[in-house]
Design a protein around this motif. Structure first.
Motif, PDB file in Angstrom:
ATOM      1  N   TYR A 111     -39.559  28.091   8.221  1.00 35.73           N
ATOM      2  CA  TYR A 111     -38.722  28.052   7.028  1.00 35.73           C
ATOM      3  C   TYR A 111     -39.327  28.920   5.913  1.00 35.73           C
ATOM      4  CZ  TYR A 111     -36.762  26.349   2.631  1.00 35.73           C
ATOM      5  OH  TYR A 111     -36.191  26.275   1.383  1.00 35.73           O
TER       6      TYR A 111
ATOM      7  N   MET B  40     -37.469  32.203   4.224  1.00 38.92           N
ATOM      8  CA  MET B  40     -37.220  32.379   2.794  1.00 38.92           C
ATOM      9  C   MET B  40     -37.983  33.595   2.254  1.00 38.92           C
ATOM     10  SD  MET B  40     -35.036  30.172   1.705  1.00 38.92           S
ATOM     11  CE  MET B  40     -34.206  30.479   3.270  1.00 38.92           C
TER      12      MET B  40
ATOM     13  N   MET C  36     -30.318  31.800   9.777  1.00 36.37           N
ATOM     14  CA  MET C  36     -30.879  31.411   8.487  1.00 36.37           C
ATOM     15  C   MET C  36     -30.382  30.017   8.099  1.00 36.37           C
ATOM     16  SD  MET C  36     -33.093  32.658   6.383  1.00 36.37           S
ATOM     17  CE  MET C  36     -33.098  34.413   6.771  1.00 36.37           C
TER      18      MET C  36
ATOM     19  N   VAL D  45     -32.810  26.545   7.662  1.00 32.91           N
ATOM     20  CA  VAL D  45     -32.719  25.771   6.414  1.00 32.91           C
ATOM     21  C   VAL D  45     -32.280  24.344   6.722  1.00 32.91           C
ATOM     22  CG1 VAL D  45     -31.469  25.529   4.230  1.00 32.91           C
ATOM     23  CG2 VAL D  45     -32.315  27.768   4.938  1.00 32.91           C
TER      24      VAL D  45
ATOM     25  N   TYR E 104     -35.233  22.370   8.196  1.00 36.72           N
ATOM     26  CA  TYR E 104     -36.206  22.004   7.161  1.00 36.72           C
ATOM     27  C   TYR E 104     -35.676  20.866   6.288  1.00 36.72           C
ATOM     28  CZ  TYR E 104     -39.088  22.434   2.946  1.00 36.72           C
ATOM     29  OH  TYR E 104     -39.908  22.171   1.878  1.00 36.72           O
ATOM     30  N   CYS E 105     -34.428  20.961   5.867  1.00 39.78           N
ATOM     31  CA  CYS E 105     -33.854  19.918   5.007  1.00 39.78           C
ATOM     32  C   CYS E 105     -33.754  18.584   5.746  1.00 39.78           C
ATOM     33  CB  CYS E 105     -32.482  20.351   4.502  1.00 39.78           C
ATOM     34  SG  CYS E 105     -32.536  21.666   3.262  1.00 39.78           S
TER      35      CYS E 105
ATOM     36  N   PHE F  63     -32.664  22.706  -1.260  1.00 42.87           N
ATOM     37  CA  PHE F  63     -31.358  23.136  -0.745  1.00 42.87           C
ATOM     38  C   PHE F  63     -30.747  24.186  -1.674  1.00 42.87           C
ATOM     39  CE2 PHE F  63     -26.731  22.807  -0.455  1.00 42.87           C
ATOM     40  CZ  PHE F  63     -26.547  23.008   0.907  1.00 42.87           C
TER      41      PHE F  63
ATOM     42  N   SER G  52     -32.699  27.427  -1.315  1.00 45.36           N
ATOM     43  CA  SER G  52     -32.337  28.146  -0.091  1.00 45.36           C
ATOM     44  C   SER G  52     -30.962  28.787  -0.217  1.00 45.36           C
ATOM     45  CB  SER G  52     -32.349  27.173   1.101  1.00 45.36           C
ATOM     46  OG  SER G  52     -33.590  26.534   1.230  1.00 45.36           O
TER      47      SER G  52
ATOM     48  N   ILE H 159     -30.016  32.836   0.128  1.00 46.37           N
ATOM     49  CA  ILE H 159     -29.098  33.259   1.188  1.00 46.37           C
ATOM     50  C   ILE H 159     -27.889  33.966   0.578  1.00 46.37           C
ATOM     51  CG2 ILE H 159     -27.486  32.413   2.942  1.00 46.37           C
ATOM     52  CD1 ILE H 159     -29.537  30.285   3.676  1.00 46.37           C
TER      53      ILE H 159
END
Length: 372
Positions: free
Chosen positions: A187, A191, A276, A280, A283-284, A321, A324, A328
């Protein structure tokens, strides 16, 4: 003495992580490698500091130092030594310290192994991974301090929860934690690729092994947790499984979809935006699963006692969130695929259908875990 040294060690580790984020941001802005190297060293330094802090708690558990509240809560004089060691992750404060230790180990390894190869990405990798480390150290240092003293020293401790006195609990939580913290590395590189305007596939090549290792550990943790549940609780059938186990399954599913999909990006330069989104999401879901275990929102034998850290976790999930989504959206042009699907019956399409199926399973598990 142990409590004083332990808390000081935690506090210094927190300061090192904060410094690493600030120094890396400054170094990236000024294009000054000296600040970036200094930030890297600061982030690496959190590992030996947290190793010392964890060692002090284990020493206190083995010696029966009941002046420390955590020791009196999760251990007792009659417990065997191996259970006293595993009591490190038998309670809220100790397990958060253990989480911090594993996260710092993964981060330090990433800093040491990919420094020269990914010099352009590293300032941003330090910022993103450092933000995660700062958050967890903030909780351990100021909210769930494992070195808090008892006002009155008891003659003996409460002992470990009887449900946790099982060989499976020696290895099950470390496996899950290794899987959880491991996904922080891909992650962070994802990023970093957006923040540094490096929108290619370089970050995927770099993090392939990290993702596989995290996915493997998380899968082993789920299998061992299921075995423990059948032995100790007598659960029968998948939907009799504990909701916290489901919370661990969801990032594994998202990680599985990601591992399948990145193969197409590497070979065909497709699905960049999709991949991507998947990393994300993974990870969240890791942070969300940790939030559920520690907030008391869902009733579970796995869950720790209700505490004040729930709002902190929820706030951190929202921040990351938004963070990210911002990058993006800002770099969406660089995430456009260079090739398109030529047929809905092609191998690439089959991988995409596989992803949809996995995410459909994830959505069902999410709904029936959180909706009640």
């Amino acid at each position: 003495m142990i409590a004083d040294i332990g808390y000081l060690t935690l506090f210094v580790a927190f300061l090192c992580a904060v410094y690493a984020v600030i120094a890396a941001a400054y170094g990236a802005r000024k294009h000054d490698d000296r600040w970036v190297r200094s930030a890297r060293n600061g982030l690496i330094a959190t590992f030996p500091l947290l190793l010392l802090a964890a060692g002090l708690i284990i020493a206190a558990l083995l010696m029966g130092d009941f002046s420390i509240a955590y020791v009196s809560k999760v251990s007792s004089r009659g417990m065997p030594a191996y259970l006293k060691v595993t009591a490190l992750w038998g309670g809220q404060a100790g397990s958060l310290l253990f989480w911090n230790l594993l996260l710092s180990a993964f981060t330090a390894a990433a800093m040491l192994s990919k420094w020269r190869e990914q010099k352009e990405l590293m300032p941003y990798v330090i910022i993103v991974s450092g933000m995660t480390q700062v958050f967890f150290l903030l909780i351990s240092t100021f909210v769930e301090d494992p070195f808090t003293r008892n006002a009155v020293i008891p003659a003996d401790g409460n002992g470990l929860n009887p449900l946790l006195r099982h060989p499976g609990m020696i290895i099950h939580p470390p496996m899950l934690y290794l899987g959880f913290v491991g996904f922080t590395i891909p992650y962070s590189f994802a990023m970093a690729s957006l923040m540094s305007k490096q929108g290619g596939d370089n970050w995927i090549h770099t993090t392939r092994r990290w993702t596989l290792v995290a996915w493997l550990f998380l899968g082993l943790g789920l299998i061992l947790g299921g075995r423990w549940a059948y032995d100790v609780l007598g659960w029968g059938g998948y939907w009799g499984w504990d909701p916290v186990e489901n919370a661990s399954l969801m990032p594994w599913l998202a990680g599985t979809a990601f591992l399948h999909s990145v193969m197409i990006q590497e070979k065909m330069r497709m699905f960049k935006m999709w991949n991507m989104f998947l990393i994300v999401l993974t990870y969240c879901l890791v942070i969300l699963g940790t939030f559920i275990v520690r907030s008391g929102v869902i009733s579970s034998v796995h869950a720790f006692a209700q505490s004040a850290i729930g709002p902190f976790f929820f706030g951190f999930i929202v921040i990351m969130f938004i963070f990210s989504a911002y990058w993006i959206t800002k770099r969406r042009d660089s995430l456009r695929s260079e090739n398109q699907l030529v047929s809905y019956l092609s191998r690439e399409a089959a991988f995409l259908y596989n992803n949809f199926l996995i995410l459909a399973i994830l959505a069902v598990v999410f709904l029936f875990t959180y909706y009640p």
